[in-house]
Motif scaffolding. Structure first.
Motif, PDB file in Angstrom:
ATOM      1  N   ILE A  89      -0.172  88.427 -44.080  1.00 14.33           N
ATOM      2  CA  ILE A  89       0.816  89.484 -43.854  1.00 14.33           C
ATOM      3  C   ILE A  89       1.773  89.078 -42.740  1.00 14.33           C
ATOM      4  N   SER A  90       1.227  88.520 -41.674  1.00 19.46           N
ATOM      5  CA  SER A  90       2.031  88.140 -40.522  1.00 19.46           C
ATOM      6  C   SER A  90       3.038  87.054 -40.861  1.00 19.46           C
ATOM      7  N   ALA A  91       2.626  86.095 -41.701  1.00 25.49           N
ATOM      8  CA  ALA A  91       3.503  84.977 -42.049  1.00 25.49           C
ATOM      9  C   ALA A  91       4.543  85.344 -43.107  1.00 25.49           C
ATOM     10  N   SER A  92       4.357  86.489 -43.745  1.00 23.70           N
ATOM     11  CA  SER A  92       5.247  86.864 -44.852  1.00 23.70           C
ATOM     12  C   SER A  92       6.455  87.672 -44.407  1.00 23.70           C
ATOM     13  N   THR A  93       6.494  88.089 -43.149  1.00 21.85           N
ATOM     14  CA  THR A  93       7.600  88.919 -42.687  1.00 21.85           C
ATOM     15  C   THR A  93       7.952  88.576 -41.252  1.00 21.85           C
ATOM     16  N   SER A  94       9.205  88.792 -40.901  1.00 20.16           N
ATOM     17  CA  SER A  94       9.650  88.543 -39.523  1.00 20.16           C
ATOM     18  C   SER A  94       9.748  89.828 -38.718  1.00 20.16           C
ATOM     19  N   SER A  95       9.478  90.952 -39.363  1.00 23.98           N
ATOM     20  CA  SER A  95       9.565  92.249 -38.696  1.00 23.98           C
ATOM     21  C   SER A  95       8.169  92.729 -38.308  1.00 23.98           C
ATOM     22  N   LEU A  96       7.992  93.054 -37.044  1.00 19.48           N
ATOM     23  CA  LEU A  96       6.698  93.529 -36.572  1.00 19.48           C
ATOM     24  C   LEU A  96       6.326  94.851 -37.225  1.00 19.48           C
ATOM     25  N   GLN A  97       7.271  95.766 -37.341  1.00 18.73           N
ATOM     26  CA  GLN A  97       7.009  97.073 -37.938  1.00 18.73           C
ATOM     27  C   GLN A  97       6.622  96.929 -39.410  1.00 18.73           C
ATOM     28  N   THR A  98       7.315  96.043 -40.118  1.00 13.39           N
ATOM     29  CA  THR A  98       6.991  95.806 -41.526  1.00 13.39           C
ATOM     30  C   THR A  98       5.609  95.190 -41.668  1.00 13.39           C
ATOM     31  N   ALA A  99       5.270  94.267 -40.785  1.00 12.62           N
ATOM     32  CA  ALA A  99       3.965  93.613 -40.835  1.00 12.62           C
ATOM     33  C   ALA A  99       2.828  94.621 -40.647  1.00 12.62           C
ATOM     34  N   VAL A 100       2.985  95.519 -39.686  1.00 12.73           N
ATOM     35  CA  VAL A 100       1.951  96.530 -39.431  1.00 12.73           C
ATOM     36  C   VAL A 100       1.802  97.458 -40.634  1.00 12.73           C
ATOM     37  N   THR A 101       2.925  97.834 -41.233  1.00 17.12           N
ATOM     38  CA  THR A 101       2.888  98.715 -42.410  1.00 17.12           C
ATOM     39  C   THR A 101       2.230  98.018 -43.593  1.00 17.12           C
ATOM     40  N   LEU A 102       2.642  96.791 -43.865  1.00 22.97           N
ATOM     41  CA  LEU A 102       2.092  96.049 -44.997  1.00 22.97           C
ATOM     42  C   LEU A 102       0.612  95.751 -44.823  1.00 22.97           C
ATOM     43  N   ALA A 103       0.151  95.625 -43.587  1.00 25.06           N
ATOM     44  CA  ALA A 103      -1.258  95.297 -43.337  1.00 25.06           C
ATOM     45  C   ALA A 103      -2.183  96.423 -43.774  1.00 25.06           C
ATOM     46  N   LEU A 198      -2.696  80.233 -47.960  1.00 24.65           N
ATOM     47  CA  LEU A 198      -1.499  80.977 -48.334  1.00 24.65           C
ATOM     48  C   LEU A 198      -0.640  81.275 -47.114  1.00 24.65           C
ATOM     49  N   ALA A 199      -1.277  81.655 -46.016  1.00 26.96           N
ATOM     50  CA  ALA A 199      -0.533  81.939 -44.788  1.00 26.96           C
ATOM     51  C   ALA A 199       0.184  80.685 -44.298  1.00 26.96           C
ATOM     52  N   PHE A 200      -0.486  79.543 -44.376  1.00 31.45           N
ATOM     53  CA  PHE A 200       0.141  78.296 -43.957  1.00 31.45           C
ATOM     54  C   PHE A 200       1.342  77.956 -44.836  1.00 31.45           C
ATOM     55  N   VAL A 201       1.200  78.131 -46.141  1.00 33.57           N
ATOM     56  CA  VAL A 201       2.307  77.841 -47.062  1.00 33.57           C
ATOM     57  C   VAL A 201       3.498  78.748 -46.759  1.00 33.57           C
ATOM     58  N   LEU A 202       3.240  80.018 -46.518  1.00 28.35           N
ATOM     59  CA  LEU A 202       4.329  80.949 -46.195  1.00 28.35           C
ATOM     60  C   LEU A 202       5.030  80.547 -44.904  1.00 28.35           C
ATOM     61  N   LEU A 203       4.246  80.141 -43.915  1.00 33.48           N
ATOM     62  CA  LEU A 203       4.837  79.710 -42.648  1.00 33.48           C
ATOM     63  C   LEU A 203       5.603  78.400 -42.831  1.00 33.48           C
ATOM     64  N   LEU A 204       5.094  77.531 -43.680  1.00 41.09           N
ATOM     65  CA  LEU A 204       5.768  76.260 -43.953  1.00 41.09           C
ATOM     66  C   LEU A 204       7.127  76.504 -44.620  1.00 41.09           C
ATOM     67  N   ILE A 205       7.156  77.451 -45.551  1.00 43.67           N
ATOM     68  CA  ILE A 205       8.420  77.798 -46.213  1.00 43.67           C
ATOM     69  C   ILE A 205       9.434  78.312 -45.192  1.00 43.67           C
ATOM     70  N   ARG A 206       8.979  79.129 -44.267  1.00 39.79           N
ATOM     71  CA  ARG A 206       9.867  79.660 -43.228  1.00 39.79           C
ATOM     72  C   ARG A 206      10.395  78.539 -42.332  1.00 39.79           C
ATOM     73  N   SER A 207       9.545  77.567 -42.027  1.00 41.62           N
ATOM     74  CA  SER A 207       9.981  76.475 -41.161  1.00 41.62           C
ATOM     75  C   SER A 207      11.027  75.613 -41.856  1.00 41.62           C
ATOM     76  N   TYR A 208      10.878  75.402 -43.162  1.00 40.70           N
ATOM     77  CA  TYR A 208      11.882  74.617 -43.904  1.00 40.70           C
ATOM     78  C   TYR A 208      13.199  75.377 -44.027  1.00 40.70           C
ATOM     79  N   LYS A 209      13.109  76.712 -44.206  1.00 41.73           N
ATOM     80  CA  LYS A 209      14.323  77.515 -44.286  1.00 41.73           C
ATOM     81  C   LYS A 209      15.086  77.490 -42.967  1.00 41.73           C
ATOM     82  N   SER A 210      14.347  77.418 -41.853  1.00 36.41           N
ATOM     83  CA  SER A 210      15.008  77.409 -40.544  1.00 36.41           C
ATOM     84  C   SER A 210      15.781  76.119 -40.319  1.00 36.41           C
ATOM     85  N   LYS A 211      15.399  75.043 -41.029  1.00 36.43           N
ATOM     86  CA  LYS A 211      16.088  73.772 -40.878  1.00 36.43           C
ATOM     87  C   LYS A 211      17.392  73.732 -41.679  1.00 36.43           C
ATOM     88  N   SER A 212      17.410  74.524 -42.790  1.00 35.65           N
ATOM     89  CA  SER A 212      18.578  74.476 -43.663  1.00 35.65           C
ATOM     90  C   SER A 212      19.720  75.344 -43.137  1.00 35.65           C
TER      91      SER A 212
END
Length: 212
Positions: A89-103, A198-212
Motif C-alpha cells: 500500500i505504501s509503495a503504491s501511492t505518494s499521498s499519506l492520506q490515500t495510503a492510510v485509507t487504502l490500508a 510486489l512492494a519492491f516492484v512498485l517502488l522500482l517503477i516509481r524510481s524509473y519514472k523519477s528518472k524520466s
C-alpha cells in the motif's frame, strides 16, 4: 492492523527524498528497500512477541510451552505478513492520506472471511477466493489447532445445550483441520514474500519514472 498502519507511512513520507537521492546515484532501489525492511523488521518481531507473551497466559490458553511457542511464531509471522501488505500500500501511492485509507479498506473483507465471524463452510462460493489471500484465515486455523488439538475433554452441563466433548470436535465445528497446518504456514510465508516482491516492484517503477 497496527502492523499495517505502522508502515503505510514509510514511502509516502520519504518518497521525495528517495527520488532525489536515487537520481543522484547515492543508492539503488533494491538496497534502499532491503535496508528499510531489515531496519523495521525487529519491531515486527519484538512487539508481537511481547503481546503474545502477555495475552497468551492472561486469557488462559492451553498451558503448554510448545503451544505457547507455536502461538508466538504464528503471531510474529502474521504480523510480518501484515507489514509486507502495508509496504504494498505504501509503495503504491505518494499521498499519506490515500495510503492510510487504502490500508484499511481491504482488511474488512479479509478479516470477515478469515474465519473470525463466518464459518468457512458458510462463505458464498463467489467469495471463496478471499480466503486464499487472507492471512487471517491461515493464522486463525493454526492458532485454533494449536489451542484445541490436545484437549481431550470438555466438561459440559445440561444447560449448555449442544457442546463439543473434545478439542477435535471444536475444530470440526469450525471446519478446521490439523492436516492444514503446514499448508497454512507455507501460505503465510508465501503471501509475505509475494507482498514484499510486489512492494519492491512498485517502488522500482516509481524510481524509473523519477528518472524520466
Amino acid at each position: 492492523m497496527p502492523a499495517i498502519n505502522a508502515v503505510v507511512q514509510t514511502f509516502p513520507l520519504e518518497l521525495d527524498i528517495f527520488k532525489r537521492e536515487h537520481r543522484n546515484g547515492m543508492y539503488r532501489t533494491d538496497v534502499y528497500f532491503i535496508c528499510k525492511v531489515l531496519a523495521e523488521m525487529p519491531i515486527s518481531i519484538i512487539l508481537p512477541l511481547i503481546y503474545t507473551s502477555v495475552v497468551y497466559w492472561m486469557v488462559g490458553l492451553y498451558p503448554g510451552w510448545k503451544q505457547y511457542l507455536i502461538a508466538v511464531g504464528v503471531t510474529v509471522l502474521a504480523a510480518n505478513v501484515s507489514t509486507a501488505f502495508g509496504y504494498v500500500i505504501s509503495a503504491s501511492t505518494s499521498s499519506l492520506q490515500t495510503a492510510v485509507t487504502l490500508a484499511n479498506l481491504p482488511l474488512v473483507p479479509l478479516i470477515l472471511f478469515g474465519g473470525f465471524f463466518i464459518n468457512t463452510k458458510s462463505v458464498p462460493v463467489y467469495f471463496i477466493w478471499l480466503e486464499y489471500v487472507s492471512w487471517f484465515k491461515y493464522g486463525n486455523e493454526v492458532m485454533a489447532v494449536n489451542q484445541w488439538r490436545d484437549v481431550t475433554n470438555i466438561t459440559c452441563s445440561p444447560s449448555d445445550g449442544a457442546c463439543a466433548g473434545t478439542g477435535m470436535d471444536v475444530l470440526r465445528s469450525l471446519n478446521y483441520s490439523e492436516d492444514n497446518v503446514i499448508f497454512d504456514i507455507g501460505a503465510m510465508v508465501g503471501l509475505m514474500m509475494g507482498f514484499l516482491l510486489l512492494a519492491f516492484v512498485l517502488l522500482l517503477i516509481r524510481s524509473y519514472k523519477s528518472k524520466s
